[in-house]
Write a protein that holds these residues in place. Structure first.
Motif, PDB file in Angstrom:
ATOM      1  N   ARG A 129       0.833  -1.204   0.000  1.00 11.98           N
ATOM      2  CA  ARG A 129       0.000   0.000   0.000  1.00 11.98           C
ATOM      3  C   ARG A 129       0.866   1.252   0.000  1.00 11.98           C
ATOM      4  O   ARG A 129       0.514   2.256  -0.606  1.00 11.98           O
ATOM      5  N   LEU A 130       1.991   1.190   0.692  1.00  8.92           N
ATOM      6  CA  LEU A 130       2.912   2.324   0.697  1.00  8.92           C
ATOM      7  C   LEU A 130       3.440   2.582  -0.709  1.00  8.92           C
ATOM      8  O   LEU A 130       3.514   3.732  -1.148  1.00  8.92           O
ATOM      9  N   ALA A 131       3.756   1.535  -1.430  1.00  7.21           N
ATOM     10  CA  ALA A 131       4.259   1.685  -2.795  1.00  7.21           C
ATOM     11  C   ALA A 131       3.183   2.280  -3.700  1.00  7.21           C
ATOM     12  O   ALA A 131       3.458   3.189  -4.489  1.00  7.21           O
ATOM     13  N   VAL A 132       1.953   1.813  -3.575  1.00  7.31           N
ATOM     14  CA  VAL A 132       0.863   2.338  -4.398  1.00  7.31           C
ATOM     15  C   VAL A 132       0.602   3.799  -4.047  1.00  7.31           C
ATOM     16  O   VAL A 132       0.415   4.639  -4.931  1.00  7.31           O
ATOM     17  N   LEU A 134       3.253   6.087  -5.532  1.00  4.42           N
ATOM     18  CA  LEU A 134       3.061   6.310  -6.969  1.00  4.42           C
ATOM     19  C   LEU A 134       1.871   7.230  -7.237  1.00  4.42           C
ATOM     20  O   LEU A 134       1.909   8.058  -8.147  1.00  4.42           O
ATOM     21  N   ALA A 135       0.801   7.086  -6.452  1.00  7.00           N
ATOM     22  CA  ALA A 135      -0.358   7.963  -6.624  1.00  7.00           C
ATOM     23  C   ALA A 135       0.017   9.410  -6.298  1.00  7.00           C
ATOM     24  O   ALA A 135      -0.415  10.334  -6.982  1.00  7.00           O
ATOM     25  N   GLY A 152      13.082   5.451  -4.057  1.00 13.82           N
ATOM     26  CA  GLY A 152      13.623   5.043  -2.748  1.00 13.82           C
ATOM     27  C   GLY A 152      12.555   4.461  -1.838  1.00 13.82           C
ATOM     28  O   GLY A 152      12.775   3.444  -1.168  1.00 13.82           O
ATOM     29  N   VAL A 153      11.382   5.088  -1.805  1.00  9.62           N
ATOM     30  CA  VAL A 153      10.288   4.578  -0.974  1.00  9.62           C
ATOM     31  C   VAL A 153       9.855   3.197  -1.456  1.00  9.62           C
ATOM     32  O   VAL A 153       9.662   2.269  -0.663  1.00  9.62           O
ATOM     33  N   ALA A 190      10.117  -0.326   0.527  1.00  4.66           N
ATOM     34  CA  ALA A 190       8.925  -1.160   0.751  1.00  4.66           C
ATOM     35  C   ALA A 190       9.157  -2.572   0.234  1.00  4.66           C
ATOM     36  O   ALA A 190       8.800  -3.557   0.890  1.00  4.66           O
ATOM     37  N   ALA A 191       9.771  -2.690  -0.945  1.00  9.97           N
ATOM     38  CA  ALA A 191      10.042  -4.018  -1.503  1.00  9.97           C
ATOM     39  C   ALA A 191      11.046  -4.768  -0.639  1.00  9.97           C
ATOM     40  O   ALA A 191      10.902  -5.977  -0.411  1.00  9.97           O
TER      41      ALA A 191
END
Length: 137
Positions: A78-81, A84-85, A114-115, A119-120
């Motif tokens: 969710r942090l990755a999404v 990107l949003a 970086g974020v 997260a990955a």
């Protein structure tokens, strides 16, 4: 379409109509106003999501002392999404000459990358199912 998207569409339409009526002199103020409303909605959505996560929080017996959630990895996705949003308005802001131009874009997207990388990496570490060698790990 859900009602939140309908409200957002109406707000955007109202902002565009106000821009047509008021002219380009008020464009910056209208965009700032719309972005503030959008940020407030995103903050409320994140708060609801976090509250829902906290309700579902049940640490396993092994992770109870460390405070890790039972299902790792989903928060990182969710942090990755979300990053990107948020990259869309950040790109628009950073790409302006006042925002740094190309250098601003590079810094903005380096932060987003970086974020997502963090997260990955966090998902990868949590997903391994490592067991600590001792209480000190």
């Amino acid at each position: 379409m859900d009602t939140r998207q309908d409200e957002l569409r109406r707000d955007l339409d109202a902002t565009l109509q106000a821009r047509k009526e008021l002219g380009k002199e008020y464009e910056d103020a209208l965009v700032d106003s719309f972005m503030k409303r959008l940020d407030a909605r995103l903050d409320a959505r994140v708060d609801r999501s976090a509250a829902g996560r906290m309700d579902d929080y049940e640490p396993s017996s092994r992770d109870r002392d460390r405070g890790r959630p039972r299902t790792p990895g989903r928060a990182g996705n969710r942090l990755a999404v979300a990053s990107l949003a948020l990259g869309i308005p950040l790109t628009a802001i950073a790409g302006t000459p006042e925002g740094g131009g190309f250098a601003g874009l590079l810094v903005c997207w380096a932060g987003i990358v970086g974020v997502n990388f963090a997260a990955a990496l966090g998902n990868r570490r949590d997903g391994r199912g490592r067991r600590p060698r001792s209480d000190w790990d």
